[in-house]
Every structure is written in C-alpha cells, then in structure tokens.
Design an enzyme around this catalytic site. Sequence first.
Site, PDB file in Angstrom:
ATOM      1  N   GLU A 244       5.211  -1.802  -3.232  1.00 33.91           N
ATOM      2  CA  GLU A 244       5.604  -1.828  -4.642  1.00 33.91           C
ATOM      3  C   GLU A 244       4.392  -1.799  -5.551  1.00 33.91           C
ATOM      4  O   GLU A 244       4.357  -1.061  -6.524  1.00 33.91           O
ATOM      5  CB  GLU A 244       6.457  -3.068  -4.922  1.00 33.91           C
ATOM      6  CG  GLU A 244       6.918  -3.195  -6.357  1.00 33.91           C
ATOM      7  CD  GLU A 244       7.879  -2.090  -6.791  1.00 33.91           C
ATOM      8  OE1 GLU A 244       7.961  -1.847  -8.003  1.00 33.91           O
ATOM      9  OE2 GLU A 244       8.539  -1.471  -5.937  1.00 33.91           O
TER      10      GLU A 244
ATOM     11  N   TYR B 248      -5.978   7.415  -2.458  1.00 31.95           N
ATOM     12  CA  TYR B 248      -4.962   7.516  -1.415  1.00 31.95           C
ATOM     13  C   TYR B 248      -5.179   8.752  -0.540  1.00 31.95           C
ATOM     14  O   TYR B 248      -5.069   8.681   0.685  1.00 31.95           O
ATOM     15  CB  TYR B 248      -3.564   7.560  -2.025  1.00 31.95           C
ATOM     16  CG  TYR B 248      -3.174   6.321  -2.773  1.00 31.95           C
ATOM     17  CD1 TYR B 248      -3.508   5.052  -2.313  1.00 31.95           C
ATOM     18  CD2 TYR B 248      -2.456   6.403  -3.961  1.00 31.95           C
ATOM     19  CE1 TYR B 248      -3.135   3.912  -3.002  1.00 31.95           C
ATOM     20  CE2 TYR B 248      -2.077   5.261  -4.661  1.00 31.95           C
ATOM     21  CZ  TYR B 248      -2.421   4.025  -4.175  1.00 31.95           C
ATOM     22  OH  TYR B 248      -2.056   2.902  -4.861  1.00 31.95           O
TER      23      TYR B 248
END
Length: 152
Positions: A82, A130
Amino acid sequence: MIRPATPADIPAIHTLIRELADYEKALEEARATQEQLHEALFGHRPAAYAHVATDPAGAVVGYAIWFLNFSTWRGVHGIYLEDLYVRPTARGGGHGKALLTELARICVERGYQRLEWSVLKWNTPAIDFYEALGARPQDEWTGYRLTDEALV
C-alpha cells in the site's frame, strides 16, 4: 535496519504517512488517525502489516504498509504494498530497497507468487527506483476506485 513495526512506532508511521500524502499532493485526503492505524495493524483482526526502516540511532526513517491479496489465476496469496516511503533525508541509504527486499523474502518464504503496488504516473523518481530493481509496470490495467458519495 528493517524490522516489523510495533505499536510504539505508530506516531512515527503516522507522521511519515502525512509526509507521503503531502509529497503526493493529497495531504487533505490523509485522514487516518493514530488510533485507526493501531487498530488496523495491531487490533484483534489486523487488516494490514507494517515494517519500518530505522537509522543507526534507531529513529524510524521509512515504512512499508502491506496486506495480503489473492490471485485466482495462481491460486495463492500475494502481497500488495500500500505504501513505501523513506524520508528524503534518508534516501540513498538503501532503506527503500531493504524494505522491498524484506517483503520479497516474505513472499518467497510463504510461497506467495506476487509482490504488487501502484505508483503515480508523475512520480518518475519512484518509477526509476522500482524499474532499477527489476519491477515492470502493469499498464494493461486501469485502476478504479469508489469513495465518499459514489461508494454510498
């Protein structure tokens, strides 16, 4: 150092959540209270889990809040991340990578098949981070959400 969050970490996590919301230009949407976070993470039926990153003095400088999801195609759980946030002053120290590495370790240890999350399209520093770790965007799906009046 990366470790599971404890109830004593709630004030620091709450502060970091508000910092993240401010960075994402949505501070007014960050309504969660410390009491709600405590219940969600440490209540009778936890809805989510959290890990924190600490500096050498033991201060919390980052966090990851995650929960289990389920893949009907794979037939097993996965982790949905999250939030992942590291204070700007602590970035570059490996905290974000260490938090993701810990979640990946949990996935592998428990037989989970996916570690997933979303990132705002304009957040190129996060996207670059990422992708440098080997994550790939899942751009064939469009996320939807119902909240507030539409949810009612």
